[in-house]
Write a protein that holds these residues in place. Sequence first.
Motif, PDB file in Angstrom:
ATOM      1  N   LYS A 101       0.819  -1.214   0.000  1.00  0.00           N
ATOM      2  CA  LYS A 101       0.000   0.000   0.000  1.00  0.00           C
ATOM      3  C   LYS A 101       0.852   1.263   0.000  1.00  0.00           C
ATOM      4  CE  LYS A 101      -3.843   0.298   2.269  1.00  0.00           C
ATOM      5  NZ  LYS A 101      -4.864   0.348   3.343  1.00  0.00           N
ATOM      6  N   GLY A 102       2.184   1.089   0.042  1.00  0.00           N
ATOM      7  CA  GLY A 102       3.055   2.242  -0.075  1.00  0.00           C
ATOM      8  C   GLY A 102       3.758   2.672   1.192  1.00  0.00           C
ATOM      9  N   TYR A 103       3.554   1.950   2.284  1.00  0.00           N
ATOM     10  CA  TYR A 103       4.217   2.314   3.534  1.00  0.00           C
ATOM     11  C   TYR A 103       5.678   1.864   3.508  1.00  0.00           C
ATOM     12  CZ  TYR A 103      -0.365   3.345   5.531  1.00  0.00           C
ATOM     13  OH  TYR A 103      -1.610   3.877   5.772  1.00  0.00           O
ATOM     14  N   SER A 104       6.557   2.651   4.116  1.00  0.00           N
ATOM     15  CA  SER A 104       7.988   2.348   4.154  1.00  0.00           C
ATOM     16  C   SER A 104       8.344   1.550   5.404  1.00  0.00           C
ATOM     17  CB  SER A 104       8.806   3.645   4.134  1.00  0.00           C
ATOM     18  OG  SER A 104       8.521   4.384   2.971  1.00  0.00           O
ATOM     19  N   VAL A 105       9.348   0.702   5.267  1.00  0.00           N
ATOM     20  CA  VAL A 105       9.792  -0.138   6.381  1.00  0.00           C
ATOM     21  C   VAL A 105      10.959   0.543   7.098  1.00  0.00           C
ATOM     22  CG1 VAL A 105      10.720  -2.387   7.049  1.00  0.00           C
ATOM     23  CG2 VAL A 105       9.071  -2.213   5.167  1.00  0.00           C
ATOM     24  N   ILE A 106      10.904   0.515   8.421  1.00  0.00           N
ATOM     25  CA  ILE A 106      12.001   1.035   9.247  1.00  0.00           C
ATOM     26  C   ILE A 106      12.725  -0.160   9.850  1.00  0.00           C
ATOM     27  CG2 ILE A 106      12.603   2.437  11.245  1.00  0.00           C
ATOM     28  CD1 ILE A 106       9.971   3.971  10.810  1.00  0.00           C
ATOM     29  N   LYS A 107      14.046  -0.243   9.580  1.00  0.00           N
ATOM     30  CA  LYS A 107      14.855  -1.337  10.108  1.00  0.00           C
ATOM     31  C   LYS A 107      15.826  -0.789  11.133  1.00  0.00           C
ATOM     32  CE  LYS A 107      14.702  -4.250   5.944  1.00  0.00           C
ATOM     33  NZ  LYS A 107      14.144  -5.464   6.568  1.00  0.00           N
ATOM     34  N   GLU A 108      15.941  -1.490  12.253  1.00  0.00           N
ATOM     35  CA  GLU A 108      16.837  -1.077  13.320  1.00  0.00           C
ATOM     36  C   GLU A 108      17.365  -2.330  14.006  1.00  0.00           C
ATOM     37  OE1 GLU A 108      16.838   1.926  17.216  1.00  0.00           O
ATOM     38  OE2 GLU A 108      15.074   1.774  15.914  1.00  0.00           O
ATOM     39  N   GLU A 109      18.674  -2.410  14.153  1.00  0.00           N
ATOM     40  CA  GLU A 109      19.305  -3.615  14.693  1.00  0.00           C
ATOM     41  C   GLU A 109      18.798  -3.896  16.114  1.00  0.00           C
ATOM     42  OE1 GLU A 109      23.763  -5.476  15.524  1.00  0.00           O
ATOM     43  OE2 GLU A 109      23.543  -3.588  14.422  1.00  0.00           O
ATOM     44  N   GLY A 110      18.414  -5.149  16.331  1.00  0.00           N
ATOM     45  CA  GLY A 110      17.936  -5.562  17.644  1.00  0.00           C
ATOM     46  C   GLY A 110      16.443  -5.377  17.844  1.00  0.00           C
ATOM     47  N   TYR A 111      15.751  -4.811  16.835  1.00  0.00           N
ATOM     48  CA  TYR A 111      14.312  -4.573  16.944  1.00  0.00           C
ATOM     49  C   TYR A 111      13.597  -5.154  15.722  1.00  0.00           C
ATOM     50  CZ  TYR A 111      15.410  -1.273  20.672  1.00  0.00           C
ATOM     51  OH  TYR A 111      15.850  -0.702  21.837  1.00  0.00           O
ATOM     52  N   PRO A 112      12.307  -5.522  15.864  1.00  0.00           N
ATOM     53  CA  PRO A 112      11.555  -6.015  14.710  1.00  0.00           C
ATOM     54  C   PRO A 112      11.412  -4.929  13.639  1.00  0.00           C
ATOM     55  CG  PRO A 112      10.360  -6.407  16.777  1.00  0.00           C
ATOM     56  CD  PRO A 112      11.488  -5.477  17.085  1.00  0.00           C
ATOM     57  N   ASP A 113      11.311  -5.353  12.383  1.00  0.00           N
ATOM     58  CA  ASP A 113      10.985  -4.393  11.326  1.00  0.00           C
ATOM     59  C   ASP A 113       9.649  -3.727  11.662  1.00  0.00           C
ATOM     60  OD1 ASP A 113      13.252  -5.268  10.115  1.00  0.00           O
ATOM     61  OD2 ASP A 113      12.246  -6.340   8.480  1.00  0.00           O
ATOM     62  N   ARG A 114       9.543  -2.429  11.331  1.00  0.00           N
ATOM     63  CA  ARG A 114       8.299  -1.731  11.689  1.00  0.00           C
ATOM     64  C   ARG A 114       7.913  -0.720  10.624  1.00  0.00           C
ATOM     65  NH1 ARG A 114      12.294   0.870  14.726  1.00  0.00           N
ATOM     66  NH2 ARG A 114      12.117   3.168  14.842  1.00  0.00           N
ATOM     67  N   ILE A 115       6.633  -0.377  10.642  1.00  0.00           N
ATOM     68  CA  ILE A 115       6.085   0.623   9.729  1.00  0.00           C
ATOM     69  C   ILE A 115       5.419   1.702  10.565  1.00  0.00           C
ATOM     70  CG2 ILE A 115       4.297   1.085   8.000  1.00  0.00           C
ATOM     71  CD1 ILE A 115       4.816  -1.723   6.884  1.00  0.00           C
ATOM     72  N   GLN A 116       5.780   2.955  10.308  1.00  0.00           N
ATOM     73  CA  GLN A 116       5.146   4.082  11.007  1.00  0.00           C
ATOM     74  C   GLN A 116       3.969   4.552  10.159  1.00  0.00           C
ATOM     75  OE1 GLN A 116       6.805   5.139  14.021  1.00  0.00           O
ATOM     76  NE2 GLN A 116       4.856   6.140  14.468  1.00  0.00           N
ATOM     77  N   ILE A 117       2.746   4.186  10.592  1.00  0.00           N
ATOM     78  CA  ILE A 117       1.552   4.547   9.825  1.00  0.00           C
ATOM     79  C   ILE A 117       1.316   6.048   9.878  1.00  0.00           C
ATOM     80  CG2 ILE A 117      -0.941   4.221   9.597  1.00  0.00           C
ATOM     81  CD1 ILE A 117       0.622   1.719   8.879  1.00  0.00           C
ATOM     82  N   ASP A 118       1.385   6.601  11.077  1.00  0.00           N
ATOM     83  CA  ASP A 118       1.284   8.040  11.279  1.00  0.00           C
ATOM     84  C   ASP A 118       1.975   8.366  12.605  1.00  0.00           C
ATOM     85  OD1 ASP A 118      -0.553   7.487  13.369  1.00  0.00           O
ATOM     86  OD2 ASP A 118      -2.259   7.583  11.997  1.00  0.00           O
ATOM     87  N   ALA A 119       1.767   9.572  13.120  1.00  0.00           N
ATOM     88  CA  ALA A 119       2.472   9.987  14.336  1.00  0.00           C
ATOM     89  C   ALA A 119       2.108   9.152  15.550  1.00  0.00           C
ATOM     90  CB  ALA A 119       2.187  11.460  14.610  1.00  0.00           C
ATOM     91  N   CYS A 120       0.948   8.491  15.507  1.00  0.00           N
ATOM     92  CA  CYS A 120       0.459   7.762  16.687  1.00  0.00           C
ATOM     93  C   CYS A 120       0.425   6.248  16.526  1.00  0.00           C
ATOM     94  CB  CYS A 120      -0.945   8.252  17.049  1.00  0.00           C
ATOM     95  SG  CYS A 120      -1.019   9.991  17.515  1.00  0.00           S
ATOM     96  N   VAL A 121       0.555   5.733  15.307  1.00  0.00           N
ATOM     97  CA  VAL A 121       0.358   4.300  15.064  1.00  0.00           C
ATOM     98  C   VAL A 121       1.611   3.682  14.455  1.00  0.00           C
ATOM     99  CG1 VAL A 121      -1.060   2.552  13.919  1.00  0.00           C
ATOM    100  CG2 VAL A 121      -2.106   4.696  14.686  1.00  0.00           C
ATOM    101  N   GLU A 122       2.062   2.586  15.079  1.00  0.00           N
ATOM    102  CA  GLU A 122       3.236   1.862  14.603  1.00  0.00           C
ATOM    103  C   GLU A 122       2.897   0.379  14.520  1.00  0.00           C
ATOM    104  OE1 GLU A 122       7.696   2.867  15.506  1.00  0.00           O
ATOM    105  OE2 GLU A 122       6.970   1.491  17.055  1.00  0.00           O
TER     106      GLU A 122
END
Length: 546
Positions: A57-78
């Motif tokens: 749907k166009g959301y970007s993936v945030i990768k950070e060592e030691g943490y699960p991959d995540r998507i920031q939907i908006d300022a309040c939802v991850e």
Amino acid sequence: MIKSEITESIKNIFSDISKDGFWIITGAAMVMHGIKTQTSDIDIGCTSEVFQELINKGYSVIKEEGYPDRIQIDACVEVLKEVKISKIEKIEGIPVASIADIVKFKKRLDRKKDRKDLALIMNYQQHIELRQKRFYDIINYCKKNIPYYKQYLKDMIPKEDACITLDKLPVVDKQEYIENQAMFLSNELSMDNLIWEFTSGSTGQPLKICKSKEERIIQGWMLQTQRRENGLDIGKCIMIRFHNFVNTFDNESTDILMEPTIANNQIYFPVLFFNNKNVSKLCELLKSYDTAWFYGTPSQIYKICNLLNDVDFPINKITYIELFGEILFKHQKELIQSIFTCPIRNMYGCHEIWAIAYECSCGNLHILENNVILEILDEEGKGVGYNQEGEIVLTSLIQKSMPFIRYKIGDRGKIKKSECLCGRTSDVLELSAARVADDIVMEDGRRISSIVFLHILMLVNQDRILIKQFQIYQRNFKKFEIFIVPSIENDKKNIESIFKNVLFDVLKENVELEFIYRDDIAVNSKSGKVKYFFPLESEIQMRSEK
């Protein structure tokens, strides 16, 4: 974010995504479970498939060592990929992590806010366990000691540790208690440890109830806790109680109050005599105290507000006002608030069970869940869900001397899930019909509280029940019709004598009293109540509508 905002946000994000591949975790999950009322953000766990759908749907993936991959939907939802949980619970159709899984998350993260949340979870679980324990203690006690329930519960719960759900127990009303009082009294009663009192009779039928001194102390302590949490400094304030007689811990006087009186470390203000003279006397009594608080019905506080312009009343000494017993109308609240700047709180309760719900600073009536279980039933006697109106049915979690289990109080309302900014998580009660007091109207313009009739009822029935039910109509300034359902003894002479003597003392003039004796008085088809007094305004209105 409160629960409704979380629910709306989830529905918008996942409206066209696999419904079974995501779940709310951490703080937002605590809000959904009712452990707290709000959170700053929403964390969501999901499967790899749902995570890929969000990427598509166009959301970007945030990768950070030691943490699960995540998507920031908006300022309040991850949204976090592949966050494993052991159990998903559906709350209002939304998948939510179980409380056990939330605890695991919080312990693993172990931040300051997580430790705070763990304390909230522990308090919540202890609260649930306490309610369950109190309920089962009451049921097991009734099984052994309350005649009404002994055989019924033995058949349903043959074993000592067996459990029963509330909906399996019969719904009872005041009439059943009146007609079979001995059946609801404990076999273990100690007369030296009992307090007897009457219900107000506002439905036209008084009920004599008993509590042990310990039960009354516990219920009083719960009420005092609410007052303290809402800003009342109990130790430094004297209570101004609006009443028509002085009462004590063990009994109540039968002498009608004529003027403000100090007794039991309280100031009693006579509700039958609201006048400038008595308000001035109250001012004199208050000179000996730094602060005070009002305890009365909305109509009583409203009346005294209308008298304050004529006397030099120490308004700043009033630091708290507790209202009870009637609907609080908008015009009453506005006047009270315009005069007093202190906290003004509504308490919903009854003599049988005492405090049922208490108003918070946001104006919501929170159910006192450690004192009572409150159900809402439909016309067929079945429980309804949140936000649905029905008849209020109560179960006391404290009283064993004279238990009240699934007791119909005669009011209607609905229960709402708390989203209150005050932080209280207990359910909110919204009343749709409660008790309203009316005045006797005299030809010279005097208005006298109809509570006088409840006082007469107490006097008539103080030694033995002579009046089972009553209803009074004021037909004009000089005439009252009094409908009475007498007991078997039917002592008409004594009944009529007390009515005539008390009304003459209070009204200060002779009036015509027509006594009409009946076998029954019909209840209101909508509320299920018998209104005990119809004032002159009702009579005028009925005539105008004909």
